[in-house]
Scaffold this motif. Structure first.
Motif, PDB file in Angstrom:
ATOM      1  N   LEU A 182       3.266  65.295  37.747  1.00 21.74           N
ATOM      2  CA  LEU A 182       2.228  64.277  37.883  1.00 21.74           C
ATOM      3  C   LEU A 182       2.016  63.477  36.601  1.00 21.74           C
ATOM      4  CD1 LEU A 182      -0.400  66.325  39.924  1.00 21.74           C
ATOM      5  CD2 LEU A 182       1.030  64.448  40.762  1.00 21.74           C
ATOM      6  N   THR A 183       2.035  64.138  35.471  1.00 18.93           N
ATOM      7  CA  THR A 183       1.746  63.477  34.195  1.00 18.93           C
ATOM      8  C   THR A 183       2.872  62.550  33.766  1.00 18.93           C
ATOM      9  OG1 THR A 183       0.387  65.340  33.515  1.00 18.93           O
ATOM     10  CG2 THR A 183       1.132  63.877  31.776  1.00 18.93           C
ATOM     11  N   TYR A 184       4.114  62.980  33.933  1.00 19.81           N
ATOM     12  CA  TYR A 184       5.254  62.218  33.436  1.00 19.81           C
ATOM     13  C   TYR A 184       6.086  61.592  34.549  1.00 19.81           C
ATOM     14  CZ  TYR A 184       3.769  64.524  29.250  1.00 19.81           C
ATOM     15  OH  TYR A 184       2.992  64.964  28.212  1.00 19.81           O
ATOM     16  N   THR A 185       5.578  61.660  35.788  1.00 18.27           N
ATOM     17  CA  THR A 185       6.248  61.084  36.951  1.00 18.27           C
ATOM     18  C   THR A 185       7.717  61.492  36.972  1.00 18.27           C
ATOM     19  OG1 THR A 185       4.804  59.176  36.559  1.00 18.27           O
ATOM     20  CG2 THR A 185       6.370  58.996  38.350  1.00 18.27           C
ATOM     21  N   THR A 186       7.943  62.800  36.966  1.00 18.35           N
ATOM     22  CA  THR A 186       9.311  63.304  36.911  1.00 18.35           C
ATOM     23  C   THR A 186       9.861  63.615  38.294  1.00 18.35           C
ATOM     24  OG1 THR A 186       8.639  65.637  36.694  1.00 18.35           O
ATOM     25  CG2 THR A 186       8.910  64.365  34.656  1.00 18.35           C
ATOM     26  N   ASP A 187      11.167  63.645  38.333  1.00 15.42           N
ATOM     27  CA  ASP A 187      11.898  64.151  39.488  1.00 15.42           C
ATOM     28  C   ASP A 187      12.190  65.602  39.140  1.00 15.42           C
ATOM     29  OD1 ASP A 187      13.414  64.385  41.789  1.00 15.42           O
ATOM     30  OD2 ASP A 187      15.216  63.563  40.848  1.00 15.42           O
ATOM     31  N   ALA A 188      11.567  66.540  39.822  1.00 12.84           N
ATOM     32  CA  ALA A 188      11.727  67.970  39.530  1.00 12.84           C
ATOM     33  C   ALA A 188      12.718  68.574  40.514  1.00 12.84           C
ATOM     34  CB  ALA A 188      10.381  68.675  39.624  1.00 12.84           C
ATOM     35  N   LYS A 189      13.751  69.234  39.970  1.00 11.80           N
ATOM     36  CA  LYS A 189      14.775  69.840  40.817  1.00 11.80           C
ATOM     37  C   LYS A 189      15.070  71.252  40.352  1.00 11.80           C
ATOM     38  CE  LYS A 189      17.106  65.608  42.084  1.00 11.80           C
ATOM     39  NZ  LYS A 189      18.333  64.837  42.079  1.00 11.80           N
ATOM     40  N   HIS A 230      13.066  68.784  34.838  1.00 14.35           N
ATOM     41  CA  HIS A 230      12.224  67.597  35.016  1.00 14.35           C
ATOM     42  C   HIS A 230      12.896  66.409  34.343  1.00 14.35           C
ATOM     43  CE1 HIS A 230       8.537  69.438  36.657  1.00 14.35           C
ATOM     44  NE2 HIS A 230       8.906  70.498  35.959  1.00 14.35           N
ATOM     45  N   HIS A 231      13.237  65.386  35.145  1.00 14.62           N
ATOM     46  CA  HIS A 231      13.852  64.166  34.632  1.00 14.62           C
ATOM     47  C   HIS A 231      13.007  62.962  35.023  1.00 14.62           C
ATOM     48  CE1 HIS A 231      17.411  66.782  34.565  1.00 14.62           C
ATOM     49  NE2 HIS A 231      17.864  65.968  33.632  1.00 14.62           N
ATOM     50  N   ARG A 232      12.992  61.989  34.152  1.00 17.59           N
ATOM     51  CA  ARG A 232      12.446  60.671  34.487  1.00 17.59           C
ATOM     52  C   ARG A 232      13.613  59.713  34.323  1.00 17.59           C
ATOM     53  NH1 ARG A 232       7.823  58.139  31.026  1.00 17.59           N
ATOM     54  NH2 ARG A 232       7.935  60.282  30.393  1.00 17.59           N
ATOM     55  N   LYS A 233      14.065  59.177  35.433  1.00 17.42           N
ATOM     56  CA  LYS A 233      15.320  58.422  35.484  1.00 17.42           C
ATOM     57  C   LYS A 233      16.410  59.341  34.960  1.00 17.42           C
ATOM     58  CE  LYS A 233      12.977  54.036  35.329  1.00 17.42           C
ATOM     59  NZ  LYS A 233      12.764  52.782  34.670  1.00 17.42           N
ATOM     60  N   SER A 234      17.130  58.963  33.929  1.00 16.56           N
ATOM     61  CA  SER A 234      18.204  59.827  33.432  1.00 16.56           C
ATOM     62  C   SER A 234      17.776  60.664  32.231  1.00 16.56           C
ATOM     63  CB  SER A 234      19.426  58.979  33.066  1.00 16.56           C
ATOM     64  OG  SER A 234      19.096  58.091  32.027  1.00 16.56           O
ATOM     65  N   LYS A 235      16.520  60.539  31.792  1.00 11.93           N
ATOM     66  CA  LYS A 235      16.051  61.265  30.609  1.00 11.93           C
ATOM     67  C   LYS A 235      15.480  62.637  30.999  1.00 11.93           C
ATOM     68  CE  LYS A 235      12.924  61.217  26.739  1.00 11.93           C
ATOM     69  NZ  LYS A 235      11.825  60.632  26.042  1.00 11.93           N
ATOM     70  N   LEU A 236      15.993  63.681  30.324  1.00 10.23           N
ATOM     71  CA  LEU A 236      15.443  65.018  30.533  1.00 10.23           C
ATOM     72  C   LEU A 236      14.101  65.115  29.814  1.00 10.23           C
ATOM     73  CD1 LEU A 236      15.717  68.000  31.471  1.00 10.23           C
ATOM     74  CD2 LEU A 236      16.787  68.456  29.250  1.00 10.23           C
ATOM     75  N   ILE A 237      13.057  65.492  30.538  1.00  6.05           N
ATOM     76  CA  ILE A 237      11.736  65.704  29.935  1.00  6.05           C
ATOM     77  C   ILE A 237      11.638  67.149  29.462  1.00  6.05           C
ATOM     78  CG2 ILE A 237       9.243  65.645  30.327  1.00  6.05           C
ATOM     79  CD1 ILE A 237      10.676  62.860  30.351  1.00  6.05           C
ATOM     80  N   CYS A 238      11.999  68.097  30.338  1.00  5.95           N
ATOM     81  CA  CYS A 238      12.019  69.510  29.947  1.00  5.95           C
ATOM     82  C   CYS A 238      12.682  70.327  31.045  1.00  5.95           C
ATOM     83  CB  CYS A 238      10.613  70.049  29.671  1.00  5.95           C
ATOM     84  SG  CYS A 238       9.528  70.158  31.114  1.00  5.95           S
ATOM     85  N   ASN A 239      13.044  71.550  30.694  1.00  6.55           N
ATOM     86  CA  ASN A 239      13.477  72.557  31.654  1.00  6.55           C
ATOM     87  C   ASN A 239      12.435  73.664  31.616  1.00  6.55           C
ATOM     88  OD1 ASN A 239      16.506  71.652  30.542  1.00  6.55           O
ATOM     89  ND2 ASN A 239      16.335  71.957  32.739  1.00  6.55           N
ATOM     90  N   VAL A 240      12.121  74.221  32.776  1.00  5.41           N
ATOM     91  CA  VAL A 240      11.170  75.325  32.870  1.00  5.41           C
ATOM     92  C   VAL A 240      11.892  76.472  33.577  1.00  5.41           C
ATOM     93  CG1 VAL A 240       8.864  76.032  33.596  1.00  5.41           C
ATOM     94  CG2 VAL A 240       9.317  73.611  33.106  1.00  5.41           C
ATOM     95  N   PHE A 241      12.191  77.536  32.815  1.00  4.96           N
ATOM     96  CA  PHE A 241      12.959  78.656  33.334  1.00  4.96           C
ATOM     97  C   PHE A 241      12.043  79.788  33.782  1.00  4.96           C
ATOM     98  CE2 PHE A 241      15.758  76.492  30.339  1.00  4.96           C
ATOM     99  CZ  PHE A 241      16.827  76.214  31.175  1.00  4.96           C
ATOM    100  N   ALA A 242      12.279  80.272  35.001  1.00  3.03           N
ATOM    101  CA  ALA A 242      11.520  81.412  35.535  1.00  3.03           C
ATOM    102  C   ALA A 242      11.961  82.681  34.813  1.00  3.03           C
ATOM    103  CB  ALA A 242      11.762  81.548  37.037  1.00  3.03           C
ATOM    104  N   GLU A 243      10.986  83.482  34.399  1.00  6.77           N
ATOM    105  CA  GLU A 243      11.239  84.770  33.757  1.00  6.77           C
ATOM    106  C   GLU A 243      10.331  85.810  34.402  1.00  6.77           C
ATOM    107  OE1 GLU A 243      12.474  83.409  29.243  1.00  6.77           O
ATOM    108  OE2 GLU A 243      10.437  84.138  29.582  1.00  6.77           O
ATOM    109  N   ASN A 244      10.708  87.055  34.286  1.00  6.20           N
ATOM    110  CA  ASN A 244       9.882  88.129  34.824  1.00  6.20           C
ATOM    111  C   ASN A 244       8.569  88.197  34.051  1.00  6.20           C
ATOM    112  OD1 ASN A 244       9.201  90.360  36.412  1.00  6.20           O
ATOM    113  ND2 ASN A 244      10.047  91.776  34.913  1.00  6.20           N
TER     114      ASN A 244
END
Length: 160
Positions: free
Chosen positions: A63-70, A85-99
């Motif tokens: 919502l904040t950075y209007t990203t395409d989350a995949k 999380h990408h906005r157009k072709s720019k990577l905003i961040c990756n969020v990795f699931a951990e235990n």
């Protein structure tokens, strides 16, 4: 657009988990099996006690950075499943699931890190101090395990 993390209604994102967590995973272990194609609710469930924060953080970034989350399994096998999380072709961040946690991988400039340095905890400053250098900034891998670390990553992300 809701840009305040506290304004997000999470009730619409809750689903039944499909990923089996009964095999005694170790703390902070990642979802490293590429043959299992999880859905988003599986990542939330895998995060265990931090699942709600994982969900809330991803929705806030979208919502904040209007990203395409995949959902993705990027880079090498040690990173595991997460949300890119990408906005157009720019990577905003990756969020990795951990235990029982999750890890945010983000790149910032030295100027952006300096702008928030005094606003974050001592632990966050240590992570910033030991970032992986890249041009005029660097990459951090920031583990979120509790409300204090959640607050720190939001401050770091807001330095964009």
């Amino acid at each position: 657009v809701k840009s305040d993390i506290r304004d997000i209604d999470k009730s619409e994102f809750v689903q039944e988990p499909h990923y089996d967590r009964t095999d005694n995973k170790h703390m902070h272990e990642r979802m490293l099996d590429k043959t299992i194609n999880p859905d988003y609710s599986d990542l939330v469930a895998f995060c265990g006690a931090s699942g709600n924060m994982f969900d809330c953080f991803n929705e806030w970034v979208k919502l904040t950075y209007t990203t395409d989350a995949k959902l993705s399994f990027p880079y090498v096998n040690s990173y595991g499943w997460g949300v890119s999380h990408h906005r157009k072709s720019k990577l905003i961040c990756n969020v990795f699931a951990e235990n029982d946690s999750f890890c945010v991988m983000v790149r910032k400039t030295d100027k952006q890190f300096a702008a928030i340095y005094e606003q974050v905890s001592k632990q966050a400053r240590e992570i910033i101090d030991h970032r992986y250098p890249c041009n005029n900034g660097g990459w951090i891998h920031f583990r979120v395990t509790d409300e204090a670390s959640f607050k720190d990553i939001v401050i770091i992300m807001e330095s964009m």
